[in-house]
Design an enzyme around this catalytic site. Sequence first.
Site, PDB file in Angstrom:
ATOM      1  N   ASN A 104     -41.178   1.474   9.147  1.00  0.00           N
ATOM      2  CA  ASN A 104     -41.817   1.702   8.005  1.00  0.00           C
ATOM      3  C   ASN A 104     -41.798   2.956   7.257  1.00  0.00           C
ATOM      4  O   ASN A 104     -41.008   3.051   6.088  1.00  0.00           O
ATOM      5  CB  ASN A 104     -43.239   1.111   7.354  1.00  0.00           C
ATOM      6  CG  ASN A 104     -43.738  -0.170   7.945  1.00  0.00           C
ATOM      7  OD1 ASN A 104     -42.992  -0.544   7.801  1.00  0.00           O
ATOM      8  ND2 ASN A 104     -45.258  -0.299   8.394  1.00  0.00           N
TER       9      ASN A 104
ATOM     10  N   ARG B 206     -42.240   4.704  -0.170  1.00  0.00           N
ATOM     11  CA  ARG B 206     -42.796   3.226  -0.311  1.00  0.00           C
ATOM     12  C   ARG B 206     -43.551   2.401  -0.372  1.00  0.00           C
ATOM     13  O   ARG B 206     -43.749   1.578  -0.936  1.00  0.00           O
ATOM     14  CB  ARG B 206     -43.347   2.953   1.523  1.00  0.00           C
ATOM     15  CG  ARG B 206     -44.339   3.686   1.561  1.00  0.00           C
ATOM     16  CD  ARG B 206     -44.340   3.713   3.464  1.00  0.00           C
ATOM     17  NE  ARG B 206     -45.700   2.609   4.403  1.00  0.00           N
ATOM     18  CZ  ARG B 206     -45.799   2.525   5.113  1.00  0.00           C
ATOM     19  NH1 ARG B 206     -45.483   3.739   5.876  1.00  0.00           N
ATOM     20  NH2 ARG B 206     -46.655   1.481   6.138  1.00  0.00           N
TER      21      ARG B 206
ATOM     22  N   HIS C 231     -49.374  -0.416   2.133  1.00  0.00           N
ATOM     23  CA  HIS C 231     -50.790   0.286   3.040  1.00  0.00           C
ATOM     24  C   HIS C 231     -51.335  -1.390   2.564  1.00  0.00           C
ATOM     25  O   HIS C 231     -51.747  -2.894   3.197  1.00  0.00           O
ATOM     26  CB  HIS C 231     -51.042   0.512   3.558  1.00  0.00           C
ATOM     27  CG  HIS C 231     -50.343   1.452   4.951  1.00  0.00           C
ATOM     28  ND1 HIS C 231     -49.793   2.663   4.942  1.00  0.00           N
ATOM     29  CD2 HIS C 231     -50.134   1.438   5.700  1.00  0.00           C
ATOM     30  CE1 HIS C 231     -49.560   3.060   5.293  1.00  0.00           C
ATOM     31  NE2 HIS C 231     -49.751   2.225   6.703  1.00  0.00           N
TER      32      HIS C 231
ATOM     33  N   ARG D  78     -53.738   2.934  17.898  1.00  0.00           N
ATOM     34  CA  ARG D  78     -53.208   3.914  17.541  1.00  0.00           C
ATOM     35  C   ARG D  78     -53.845   5.135  16.978  1.00  0.00           C
ATOM     36  O   ARG D  78     -55.240   4.707  16.085  1.00  0.00           O
ATOM     37  CB  ARG D  78     -52.206   3.567  15.902  1.00  0.00           C
ATOM     38  CG  ARG D  78     -51.661   5.670  15.182  1.00  0.00           C
ATOM     39  CD  ARG D  78     -50.599   5.194  14.060  1.00  0.00           C
ATOM     40  NE  ARG D  78     -51.260   4.244  13.383  1.00  0.00           N
ATOM     41  CZ  ARG D  78     -50.298   3.725  12.292  1.00  0.00           C
ATOM     42  NH1 ARG D  78     -49.457   3.727  12.018  1.00  0.00           N
ATOM     43  NH2 ARG D  78     -51.132   3.299  11.167  1.00  0.00           N
TER      44      ARG D  78
ATOM     45  N   CYS E  58     -42.751  -1.228  15.563  1.00  0.00           N
ATOM     46  CA  CYS E  58     -44.076  -1.909  15.202  1.00  0.00           C
ATOM     47  C   CYS E  58     -44.411  -2.054  13.869  1.00  0.00           C
ATOM     48  O   CYS E  58     -45.444  -2.478  12.549  1.00  0.00           O
ATOM     49  CB  CYS E  58     -45.189  -1.073  15.377  1.00  0.00           C
ATOM     50  SG  CYS E  58     -45.456   0.842  15.372  1.00  0.00           S
TER      51      CYS E  58
ATOM     52  N   ARG F 275     -54.874  -0.772  14.412  1.00  0.00           N
ATOM     53  CA  ARG F 275     -54.267   0.889  13.269  1.00  0.00           C
ATOM     54  C   ARG F 275     -56.152   0.915  12.971  1.00  0.00           C
ATOM     55  O   ARG F 275     -56.783   0.945  11.993  1.00  0.00           O
ATOM     56  CB  ARG F 275     -53.778   0.624  11.689  1.00  0.00           C
ATOM     57  CG  ARG F 275     -52.782   0.159  11.393  1.00  0.00           C
ATOM     58  CD  ARG F 275     -51.886  -0.132  10.195  1.00  0.00           C
ATOM     59  NE  ARG F 275     -50.969  -0.398   9.677  1.00  0.00           N
ATOM     60  CZ  ARG F 275     -49.670  -0.918   9.797  1.00  0.00           C
ATOM     61  NH1 ARG F 275     -49.653  -2.386  10.527  1.00  0.00           N
ATOM     62  NH2 ARG F 275     -48.428  -1.680   9.683  1.00  0.00           N
TER      63      ARG F 275
HETATM   64  C1  PEP Z   1     -44.329   2.208   9.897  1.00  0.00           C
HETATM   65  O1  PEP Z   1     -44.464   3.591   9.704  1.00  0.00           O
HETATM   66  O2  PEP Z   1     -43.208   1.441  10.720  1.00  0.00           O
HETATM   67  C2  PEP Z   1     -45.753   1.745  10.748  1.00  0.00           C
HETATM   68  C3  PEP Z   1     -46.289   0.913  11.774  1.00  0.00           C
HETATM   69  O3  PEP Z   1     -47.194   2.550  10.602  1.00  0.00           O
HETATM   70  P1  PEP Z   1     -47.963   2.706   9.254  1.00  0.00           P
HETATM   71  O4  PEP Z   1     -47.192   1.458   8.960  1.00  0.00           O
HETATM   72  O5  PEP Z   1     -49.269   2.162   9.551  1.00  0.00           O
HETATM   73  O6  PEP Z   1     -47.363   3.719   8.879  1.00  0.00           O
HETATM   74 MG    MG Z   2     -46.250   4.781  10.029  1.00  0.00          MG
END
Ligand code: PEP
Ligand code: MG
Length: 621
Positions: free
Chosen positions: A497, A508, A227, A371, A545, A334
């Site tokens: 993601n 990640r 993030h 969200r 997204c 977010r």
């Molecule tokens: C994702 O997981 O692709 C997403 C858009 O949410 P975040 O990156 O905030 O976990």
């Molecule tokens: Mg996510």
Amino acid sequence: MHPACAMRSSLRANPVALAGHAASMACMSFQVFGLPVSRGVAIGRAVLMASSRVDVAHYFIDESQIASEIDRLRVARDAVATELGTLQRDMPAEAPAELSALLDVHLMLLHDESLTGATKHWIETRHYNAEWALSAQLEVLARQFDEMEDEYLRERKADLEQVVERLLRAMARGVSLSGLGTHVPRDFGGEDPLVLVVNDIAPADMLQFKRSVFTGFVTDVGGRTSHTAIVARSLDIPAVVGAREASHLIRQDDWLVIDGDAGIVVVNPSPIVLEEYRFRQRQDELERARLSRLRHTPAITLDGERIELLVNIEQPSDAVAALDAGAVGVGLFRSEFMFMNRAGELPGEDEQFEAYRAAVEAMKGLPVTIRTVDVGADKPLERMSMSELRHEHSLNPAMGLRAIRWSLSEPAMFRQQLRAILRASAYGNVRLLVPMLAHLGEIRLTMEALARAKQQLTDAHRPFGSIEVGAMIEVPAAALILPAFLRYFDFVSLGTNDLIQYTLAIDRSDEAVAHLYDPWHPAVLQLIATTIAKAREMNKGVSVCGEMAGDTDFTELLLAMGLRSFSMHPSQLASVKQLILRADTRRLAGEMHAILGSDDPAVTCSAVFAAPVGQAAYRAR
Ligand code: PEP
Ligand code: MG
């Protein structure tokens, strides 16, 4: 001469000064490699935010505050001198003689010009606050000690650290600390552009830099879709993460080039290399200006398919950039950024409602997908480093109490957020999005909470509009039982993601396994393709997204899979649109069979689509 070099060579003959000689080979040119997360080239002087045992505030001060900041340093130095003097005076007679000698060394270090004098220099020239200036100077001197050959002198580094810690504590007694990155005026008085180098920054802290002077970022830790990286990308400032030893190898004030496309940091570049990168900077600017002309062109493919281009935002004020970029709505707000770094006090219903309403009104009737809060994993509620996250809390936070799991464990808080979002729906087009669902039981509890929140508003005579409800598909389990999900939801949004993270069992945000984080993995592509196909079959909206939506390497592939709605950072919109305008979805769809059947879809895509796929970002490392 480089100011840091000048400072080193002016050190006096004592342990600190000897360290200065050892550092005479400084200002060497070298490269550091990491993961590219935010495109473009940044050139500037390194600003290192040192980690210290004392919580150090980092902020720029105004010209008018320089004298008082130097005064704070002087007051702290006097206080520590008194402290050390008292310790010496009250030392019991039976105490070993070395102890008194040690306090002498501490007093000598405390009064040495290379510590306090050079600290003043950072305050005056860089406009750092006193704590930051002191920790910056500690770092310069500590490195010099590390390079000394004499073991006795090398070990004096620990004494220096203790003295600095005493000074920081003395300053902390007088002043309440503010957080990393806050109070960062644009006009801080410095002449050179600045690039931030840190071991780690929490995503919420990175967000503070939206209003900052930094033209680029380097972090030691983090993955490409951590993030922190996502926020850096939303700031549209060149950044490299996961550069491992960067904050140890780079020195305060080194000249840096950040190549955000290749994930390279060039330290103290030669004039030729610098000129090359300045040329690239100018080319990038021209390209951006050219692309910005597409802003208000509708995103329609050659065969007439209209594509919805939405944006991801972190705070209501981002709506301005969204409209500027020509977005037709917000595909992901977010909301969790409002909940982070609040010292345990979460935003109440009214505060949330005002924020959601601000975003909705700013988007002028265009849809805003909010969200529900997705805290946990690398987005803790309180400021925390990655190592704290990994070691002091859940051992595996990405798999822990995160997103909807956290919301369902805090039912009152969850209903409060639902009420705030529902109330905002009276002011525009609001859609509700629920993150990280995996179980049908979670869906039922979510729907019950929503029904209760609506009832509470009705009972209180508070208006709310009709609202579509969507699920994020980001856990493989959800993708695999999609038809069951679609019975409950109006739309789905693919969080690629997390879908990649959970499909491939790759954290990640962990740079150690970043080379295995592969969006091109055939299993990932299968899950995305079937989710899009099934949602379309059942006439439900489907969007992506995750970061793949804004990555031009995937635009044609996603169009080929049938995707017609993309949500990304505003800065990515124009280049994705450019590819859409040149695409023929019928031709692309004809290639899907070969791609999904391929052992190496990235290579197959490169062969069959017009735009070559730049796989380097994911694969070459
Ligand atoms: C994702 O997981 O692709 C997403 C858009 O949410 P975040 O990156 O905030 O976990
Ligand atoms: Mg996510």
